[in-house]
Write a protein that holds these residues in place. Structure first.
Motif, PDB file in Angstrom:
ATOM      1  N   SER A  74      19.930  78.061  30.276  1.00  0.00           N
ATOM      2  CA  SER A  74      18.747  77.222  30.047  1.00  0.00           C
ATOM      3  C   SER A  74      18.527  76.994  28.559  1.00  0.00           C
ATOM      4  N   ILE A  75      18.645  78.061  27.765  1.00  0.00           N
ATOM      5  CA  ILE A  75      18.480  77.918  26.323  1.00  0.00           C
ATOM      6  C   ILE A  75      19.555  76.998  25.750  1.00  0.00           C
ATOM      7  N   GLY A  76      20.782  77.183  26.230  1.00  0.00           N
ATOM      8  CA  GLY A  76      21.861  76.302  25.779  1.00  0.00           C
ATOM      9  C   GLY A  76      21.598  74.851  26.153  1.00  0.00           C
ATOM     10  N   ALA A  77      21.100  74.638  27.376  1.00  0.00           N
ATOM     11  CA  ALA A  77      20.801  73.267  27.804  1.00  0.00           C
ATOM     12  C   ALA A  77      19.694  72.659  26.956  1.00  0.00           C
ATOM     13  N   ILE A  78      18.682  73.481  26.610  1.00  0.00           N
ATOM     14  CA  ILE A  78      17.577  72.972  25.791  1.00  0.00           C
ATOM     15  C   ILE A  78      18.061  72.622  24.389  1.00  0.00           C
ATOM     16  N   VAL A  79      18.865  73.509  23.795  1.00  0.00           N
ATOM     17  CA  VAL A  79      19.402  73.232  22.462  1.00  0.00           C
ATOM     18  C   VAL A  79      20.277  71.976  22.491  1.00  0.00           C
ATOM     19  N   PHE A  80      21.135  71.897  23.500  1.00  0.00           N
ATOM     20  CA  PHE A  80      21.980  70.714  23.633  1.00  0.00           C
ATOM     21  C   PHE A  80      21.137  69.458  23.828  1.00  0.00           C
ATOM     22  N   ALA A  81      20.053  69.581  24.622  1.00  0.00           N
ATOM     23  CA  ALA A  81      19.185  68.428  24.864  1.00  0.00           C
ATOM     24  C   ALA A  81      18.502  67.983  23.575  1.00  0.00           C
ATOM     25  N   ILE A  82      18.068  68.962  22.752  1.00  0.00           N
ATOM     26  CA  ILE A  82      17.395  68.610  21.494  1.00  0.00           C
ATOM     27  C   ILE A  82      18.340  67.821  20.586  1.00  0.00           C
ATOM     28  N   PHE A  83      19.543  68.393  20.353  1.00  0.00           N
ATOM     29  CA  PHE A  83      20.483  67.709  19.470  1.00  0.00           C
ATOM     30  C   PHE A  83      21.022  66.418  20.099  1.00  0.00           C
ATOM     31  N   GLY A  84      21.276  66.471  21.415  1.00  0.00           N
ATOM     32  CA  GLY A  84      21.785  65.277  22.080  1.00  0.00           C
ATOM     33  C   GLY A  84      20.763  64.153  22.091  1.00  0.00           C
ATOM     34  N   THR A  92       7.008  59.527  15.028  1.00  0.00           N
ATOM     35  CA  THR A  92       8.010  58.484  15.213  1.00  0.00           C
ATOM     36  C   THR A  92       8.448  58.398  16.673  1.00  0.00           C
ATOM     37  N   LEU A  93       9.051  57.256  17.009  1.00  0.00           N
ATOM     38  CA  LEU A  93       9.576  57.059  18.359  1.00  0.00           C
ATOM     39  C   LEU A  93      10.657  58.082  18.662  1.00  0.00           C
ATOM     40  N   ARG A  94      11.483  58.405  17.670  1.00  0.00           N
ATOM     41  CA  ARG A  94      12.541  59.385  17.864  1.00  0.00           C
ATOM     42  C   ARG A  94      11.956  60.745  18.232  1.00  0.00           C
ATOM     43  N   SER A  95      10.909  61.186  17.516  1.00  0.00           N
ATOM     44  CA  SER A  95      10.292  62.486  17.795  1.00  0.00           C
ATOM     45  C   SER A  95       9.622  62.495  19.164  1.00  0.00           C
ATOM     46  N   ARG A  96       8.937  61.406  19.484  1.00  0.00           N
ATOM     47  CA  ARG A  96       8.272  61.334  20.791  1.00  0.00           C
ATOM     48  C   ARG A  96       9.287  61.414  21.925  1.00  0.00           C
ATOM     49  N   PHE A  97      10.351  60.648  21.798  1.00  0.00           N
ATOM     50  CA  PHE A  97      11.357  60.647  22.856  1.00  0.00           C
ATOM     51  C   PHE A  97      12.016  62.012  22.985  1.00  0.00           C
ATOM     52  N   THR A  98      12.286  62.670  21.850  1.00  0.00           N
ATOM     53  CA  THR A  98      12.907  63.995  21.878  1.00  0.00           C
ATOM     54  C   THR A  98      11.975  65.013  22.528  1.00  0.00           C
ATOM     55  N   PHE A 130      21.063  60.650  20.305  1.00  0.00           N
ATOM     56  CA  PHE A 130      20.953  59.431  21.103  1.00  0.00           C
ATOM     57  C   PHE A 130      19.845  58.525  20.581  1.00  0.00           C
ATOM     58  N   THR A 131      18.672  59.111  20.267  1.00  0.00           N
ATOM     59  CA  THR A 131      17.569  58.288  19.771  1.00  0.00           C
ATOM     60  C   THR A 131      17.882  57.718  18.398  1.00  0.00           C
ATOM     61  N   THR A 132      18.700  58.440  17.624  1.00  0.00           N
ATOM     62  CA  THR A 132      19.112  57.900  16.326  1.00  0.00           C
ATOM     63  C   THR A 132      19.915  56.617  16.526  1.00  0.00           C
ATOM     64  N   ARG A 133      20.844  56.644  17.490  1.00  0.00           N
ATOM     65  CA  ARG A 133      21.606  55.432  17.811  1.00  0.00           C
ATOM     66  C   ARG A 133      20.712  54.378  18.432  1.00  0.00           C
ATOM     67  N   LEU A 134      19.756  54.836  19.251  1.00  0.00           N
ATOM     68  CA  LEU A 134      18.883  53.890  19.950  1.00  0.00           C
ATOM     69  C   LEU A 134      17.968  53.156  18.984  1.00  0.00           C
ATOM     70  N   THR A 135      17.405  53.889  18.028  1.00  0.00           N
ATOM     71  CA  THR A 135      16.439  53.285  17.107  1.00  0.00           C
ATOM     72  C   THR A 135      17.099  52.739  15.848  1.00  0.00           C
TER      73      THR A 135
END
Length: 456
Positions: free
Chosen positions: A160-170, A2-8, A174-179
């Motif tokens: 770094s791990i916190g940023a990655i986890v935050f990036a995954i959920f964020g 999906t577009l959401r998975s690709r973007f994430t 975001f892509t959920t709202r976008l799509t």
């Protein structure tokens, strides 16, 4: 995928890549800065020893106080003379004391690994009257610095791990709202395909991006246009069925009359034949008009060329005036008025307007060709019965009749003005109607200039 998975995945991948580069840069930058500070500290002590010896005239090299006053618990300092002999040394670390002494005439600093730990080594020569006297050597364990580096590595890893986890959920949020609107449109299209009914996508109260709002509005506009088109087609089919039904009923009735009484009754036979011929002609006109409107929906219907519209108007007016024995007067701003358009369609447009003027008036007809800032204006004026103001907005609708009796008497199909309006629209023009009952009607056609109209 999906577009959401690709973007994430794309976002997380590049974030990890950037974090790795950033952490490597920070780690080595800190090592470089702190190591330079430690080296500067050792160099200052070596310079202080050499400066003390010079002040004492190179006496007291073996004095323990020379080095002990500068000694630190995690260091080793010593003086090596010309015969590679250690004449003065201070320190308690056996591994540092076991470093082989060196006698060299150049400045040397390096980092070594001793006992699994980093050690900073420094060798500074000192001279008297240009002759090498000895070397001051110093070594310092970087234990404290390495412990700080371990803390730094831990802190960088955690952040770094916190940023990655935050990036995954964020990113997922975001892509959920976008799509979301895209998913709504897909669901709406599936519902349209399933039910055959047209639905619109509703914008939620949440703040959507401008692009998504534009996309949803464009989708809804497309649905609205399809809805209008379908409704127009339904009305067109209904009106066409009604228009076709009338002449077919007349033809069927007179044909039945011929079967019953036409063989022996000459008057009935002649009346039936004339009525059938008249209705057949009307039916043919109606079918031709319907086919013309259908062809007008195609992109290749227009064939653009450069021609003199004044010549087209004069030739058509002369032909129609001769045919119907009517006075058709042409007024033009110039002898030649050049324009770029579809010559045949412009001629058809003029023929429809002049034919209407001939049908609904007995007085002379005026055709004016004007050139203005917007382009070229064509006006067809008759001095006949005119049109009620309430009927003007509906004149160009398909099968609309201002007067049913008048329509039947003239034999019109009710599609002529619809075809004329379609031709004007395809040329990006405008049409206006000015009429007063009992005083006549003027239909004005404004065609755009766009550098395509000229006068000589």
């Amino acid at each position: 995928m999906t577009l959401r998975s690709r973007f994430t995945l794309f976002t997380v991948f590049w974030l990890i890549f950037i974090l790795i580069l950033y952490n490597i840069f920070v780690y080595f930058f800190v090592i470089r800065v702190t190591t330079r500070g430690e080296l500067q500290l050792l160099a200052n002590k070596a310079d202080l020893v050499i400066e003390t010896l010079r002040q004492q005239g190179m006496e007291g090299i073996e004095d323990p106080k020379l080095l002990s006053d500068l000694y630190n618990f995690n260091e080793m300092m010593r003086i090596v003379t010309g015969s590679v002999k250690v004449v003065n040394m201070v320190g308690s670390d056996e591994q540092l004391l076991s470093i082989p002494p060196q006698m060299q005439s150049f400045y040397l600093s390096e980092t070594r690994q001793i006992g699994g730990q980093r050690v900073l080594y420094l060798s500074v020569p000192f001279f008297e009257q240009g002759h090498l006297i000895g070397t001051v050597e110093a070594a310092r364990r970087l234990t404290v610095l390495d412990s700080y580096l371990q803390i730094l590595v831990g802190a960088l890893s955690v952040t770094s791990i916190g940023a990655i986890v935050f990036a995954i959920f964020g990113t997922y949020w975001f892509t959920t709202r976008l799509t979301g609107p895209i998913g709504q449109m897909v669901q709406t299209m599936r519902e349209i395909d399933r039910s055959g009914k047209l639905y619109r996508v509703k914008l939620n109260g949440r703040e959507e991006s401008v692009e998504l709002q534009q996309m949803v509005r464009a989708f809804n506009q497309m649905i609205d246009r399809l809805d209008r088109t379908i409704e127009q087609q339904k009305h067109f089919v209904a009106d066409a069925s009604h228009e076709l039904k009338t002449p077919l009923t007349v033809i069927s009735s007179y044909a039945d009359m011929l079967k019953r009484w036409g063989r022996d009754n000459v008057e009935v036979r002649d009346e039936a034949i004339e009525a059938i011929a008249k209705e057949t002609e009307r039916l043919q006109k109606l079918i031709r008009s319907m086919l013309t409107l259908a062809e007008a929906e195609q992109d290749s219907w227009l064939s653009i060329s450069r021609f003199d519209v004044a010549i087209v108007v004069r030739d058509l007016s002369e032909v129609l005036g001769t045919t119907f024995q009517r006075d058709i007067r042409v007024h033009s701003d110039g002898q030649s008025v050049m324009m770029r358009a579809d010559k045949d369609k412009i001629r058809q447009l003029l023929m429809i307007l002049i034919d209407n003027a001939i049908k609904y008036s007995k007085e002379p007809i005026d055709i004016r060709i004007r050139i203005n800032k917007q382009g070229i204006k064509l006006e067809v004026t008759d001095y006949g019965i005119g049109i009620q103001e309430c009927d003007i907005p509906y004149m160009f609708e398909r099968f609309y009749r201002v007067d049913e009796a008048r329509h039947r008497s003239t034999g019109g199909s009710g599609l002529g003005l619809s075809i004329a309006k379609k031709i004007v629209d395809l040329h990006d023009g405008k049409v206006e109607v000015y009429s007063k009952p009992g005083h006549g009607t003027t239909i004005s056609i404004q065609l755009p200039r766009n550098g395509k109209v000229s006068s000589t």
